[in-house]
Design a protein around this motif. Sequence first.
Motif, mmCIF file in Angstrom:
data_model
loop_
_atom_site.group_PDB
_atom_site.id
_atom_site.type_symbol
_atom_site.label_atom_id
_atom_site.label_comp_id
_atom_site.label_asym_id
_atom_site.label_seq_id
_atom_site.Cartn_x
_atom_site.Cartn_y
_atom_site.Cartn_z
ATOM 1 N N LEU A 142 8.136 -10.513 7.908
ATOM 2 C CA LEU A 142 9.521 -10.938 8.088
ATOM 3 C C LEU A 142 9.981 -11.826 6.940
ATOM 4 N N ALA A 143 9.125 -12.764 6.548
ATOM 5 C CA ALA A 143 9.496 -13.660 5.457
ATOM 6 C C ALA A 143 9.714 -12.890 4.166
ATOM 7 N N ALA A 144 8.802 -11.970 3.871
ATOM 8 C CA ALA A 144 8.896 -11.223 2.609
ATOM 9 C C ALA A 144 10.133 -10.337 2.569
ATOM 10 N N ALA A 145 10.558 -9.835 3.715
ATOM 11 C CA ALA A 145 11.698 -8.925 3.752
ATOM 12 C C ALA A 145 13.037 -9.645 3.771
ATOM 13 N N TYR A 146 13.105 -10.819 4.433
ATOM 14 C CA TYR A 146 14.406 -11.394 4.723
ATOM 15 C C TYR A 146 14.596 -12.850 4.323
ATOM 16 N N ALA A 147 13.540 -13.571 3.979
ATOM 17 C CA ALA A 147 13.656 -15.014 3.782
ATOM 18 C C ALA A 147 13.697 -15.394 2.312
ATOM 19 N N ASP A 148 14.261 -16.564 2.070
ATOM 20 C CA ASP A 148 14.257 -17.180 0.747
ATOM 21 C C ASP A 148 13.259 -18.338 0.687
ATOM 22 N N GLU A 149 12.809 -18.790 1.860
ATOM 23 C CA GLU A 149 11.822 -19.861 1.938
ATOM 24 C C GLU A 149 10.910 -19.602 3.124
ATOM 25 N N TYR A 150 9.622 -19.881 2.922
ATOM 26 C CA TYR A 150 8.659 -19.825 4.021
ATOM 27 C C TYR A 150 8.180 -21.246 4.307
ATOM 28 N N ASN A 151 8.199 -21.617 5.596
ATOM 29 C CA ASN A 151 7.793 -22.957 5.994
ATOM 30 C C ASN A 151 6.555 -22.914 6.869
ATOM 31 N N ALA A 152 5.545 -23.692 6.479
ATOM 32 C CA ALA A 152 4.317 -23.833 7.267
ATOM 33 C C ALA A 152 4.420 -25.127 8.067
ATOM 34 N N ALA A 153 4.309 -25.031 9.387
ATOM 35 C CA ALA A 153 4.543 -26.175 10.261
ATOM 36 C C ALA A 153 3.242 -26.726 10.825
ATOM 37 N N PHE A 154 3.006 -28.023 10.563
ATOM 38 C CA PHE A 154 1.931 -28.780 11.211
ATOM 39 C C PHE A 154 0.556 -28.141 10.980
ATOM 40 N N VAL A 155 0.290 -27.832 9.727
ATOM 41 C CA VAL A 155 -0.980 -27.223 9.351
ATOM 42 C C VAL A 155 -1.678 -28.121 8.329
ATOM 43 N N THR A 156 -2.930 -27.813 8.054
ATOM 44 C CA THR A 156 -3.662 -28.499 6.993
ATOM 45 C C THR A 156 -3.307 -27.869 5.647
ATOM 46 N N PRO A 157 -3.594 -28.552 4.541
ATOM 47 C CA PRO A 157 -3.353 -27.921 3.234
ATOM 48 C C PRO A 157 -4.106 -26.611 3.071
ATOM 49 N N GLU A 158 -5.317 -26.551 3.616
ATOM 50 C CA GLU A 158 -6.106 -25.328 3.507
ATOM 51 C C GLU A 158 -5.452 -24.182 4.277
ATOM 52 N N GLN A 159 -4.959 -24.486 5.468
ATOM 53 C CA GLN A 159 -4.272 -23.464 6.252
ATOM 54 C C GLN A 159 -2.979 -23.029 5.581
ATOM 55 N N ALA A 160 -2.271 -23.977 4.994
ATOM 56 C CA ALA A 160 -1.039 -23.632 4.281
ATOM 57 C C ALA A 160 -1.335 -22.701 3.110
ATOM 58 N N ALA A 161 -2.390 -22.986 2.360
ATOM 59 C CA ALA A 161 -2.735 -22.153 1.206
ATOM 60 C C ALA A 161 -3.027 -20.723 1.628
ATOM 61 N N VAL A 162 -3.733 -20.566 2.748
ATOM 62 C CA VAL A 162 -4.030 -19.221 3.250
ATOM 63 C C VAL A 162 -2.740 -18.489 3.605
ATOM 64 N N GLN A 163 -1.845 -19.186 4.304
ATOM 65 C CA GLN A 163 -0.605 -18.545 4.722
ATOM 66 C C GLN A 163 0.296 -18.242 3.529
ATOM 67 N N TYR A 164 0.351 -19.138 2.561
ATOM 68 C CA TYR A 164 1.138 -18.859 1.362
ATOM 69 C C TYR A 164 0.599 -17.608 0.657
ATOM 70 N N GLY A 165 -0.727 -17.453 0.650
ATOM 71 C CA GLY A 165 -1.313 -16.258 0.054
ATOM 72 C C GLY A 165 -0.885 -14.992 0.778
ATOM 73 N N ARG A 166 -0.821 -15.053 2.099
ATOM 74 C CA ARG A 166 -0.357 -13.898 2.872
ATOM 75 C C ARG A 166 1.089 -13.556 2.533
ATOM 76 N N ILE A 167 1.909 -14.598 2.367
ATOM 77 C CA ILE A 167 3.313 -14.366 2.023
ATOM 78 C C ILE A 167 3.419 -13.717 0.643
ATOM 79 N N ARG A 168 2.656 -14.204 -0.308
ATOM 80 C CA ARG A 168 2.694 -13.617 -1.657
ATOM 81 C C ARG A 168 2.283 -12.149 -1.638
ATOM 82 N N LYS A 169 1.262 -11.834 -0.859
ATOM 83 C CA LYS A 169 0.834 -10.437 -0.749
ATOM 84 C C LYS A 169 1.935 -9.585 -0.141
ATOM 85 N N ALA A 170 2.586 -10.099 0.910
ATOM 86 C CA ALA A 170 3.672 -9.352 1.542
ATOM 87 C C ALA A 170 4.856 -9.195 0.596
ATOM 88 N N LEU A 171 5.138 -10.205 -0.201
ATOM 89 C CA LEU A 171 6.214 -10.095 -1.187
ATOM 90 C C LEU A 171 5.944 -8.955 -2.159
#
Length: 307
Positions: free
Chosen positions: A187-216
């Motif tokens: 959803l983020a890759a198709a429609y968003a201009d910003e992805y927000n990670a809520a209440f996670v650790t830096p390590e968890q954020a890095a993993v999720q940012y990687g998923r977003i980059r792959k989807a982009l």
Amino acid sequence: MLLRIHTEPSERGASYDTLLRVARATEDLGFDALFRSDHYLQFGGHGRTPGPSDAWVTLAGLARDTRRIRLGTLVSPATFRSPGQLAIQVAQIDGMSGGRVELGLGAGWFEGEHQAYAMPFPGKRFDRLEEQLRIIRGLWTTPGDQRFDFTGEHFTLTGAQPTLPPVQRPHPPVIVGGTGAVRTPALAAAYADEYNAAFVTPEQAAVQYGRIRKALAENGRGEDAMRFSVIQSVCVGRNDAEIARRAEAAGEELPDTAFRGTPAQVTEQIARFAEAGAERAYLRLLDLDDLDHLELIASEVLPHFAS
């Protein structure tokens, strides 16, 4: 790294005047933006007054009563408003603010809140969210001399007149969050201009940012098309006693992921998210009467992240 202030009126209640004081302090102290949650029901059963307020009515007022800071929601539930209504509201407030509005949109989750105010709580909320994102972007980008039609499983629009053109082109930024491994990145890759990670650790954020980059990449969009951000509760004090006082005044137990400690400690905690790829940090301020808290963050944390 941009530092933004996030307010949670649903926790303690807040009048417009209170939010305006926080907004003007946010602006005067040099922060980038003021965001708020979008809830009608107070959490925790506090029953404080003033009671619930509408996020977009609030932001319409702030659009006229502030000059520089960006304004938005993290996040508006897609279950609260029809997509056409929300597109018109946000576009109008974008004009009222001179192009400073951003829309955070989520699927909606709090069933009790919907029951309290007679709002439907439908199933397939992620499917509905996707259709809402498509409709809102379509209404914002359709030329004014044309009409917008949409036929989906959950929404049908026939001959919709495009919204008053937003000041920001092609449209106000759209923010999508969540920690899902598949649907959220898509959803983020198709429609968003910003992805927000809520209440996670830096390590968890890095993993999720990687998923977003792959989807982009799979969606044919470059990494520069997406901003990455994080939101955390914040509790800063000059010493242990001040930290403890602010934590107690917050009215909730601060999660382990919160930005908590002295200015130096919180600066280091935010920097870890910058290293993980975050470009914006939303500081969730719970005690809206404690403007000294904002001043401390502005004087001793914000300078380390000046753009």
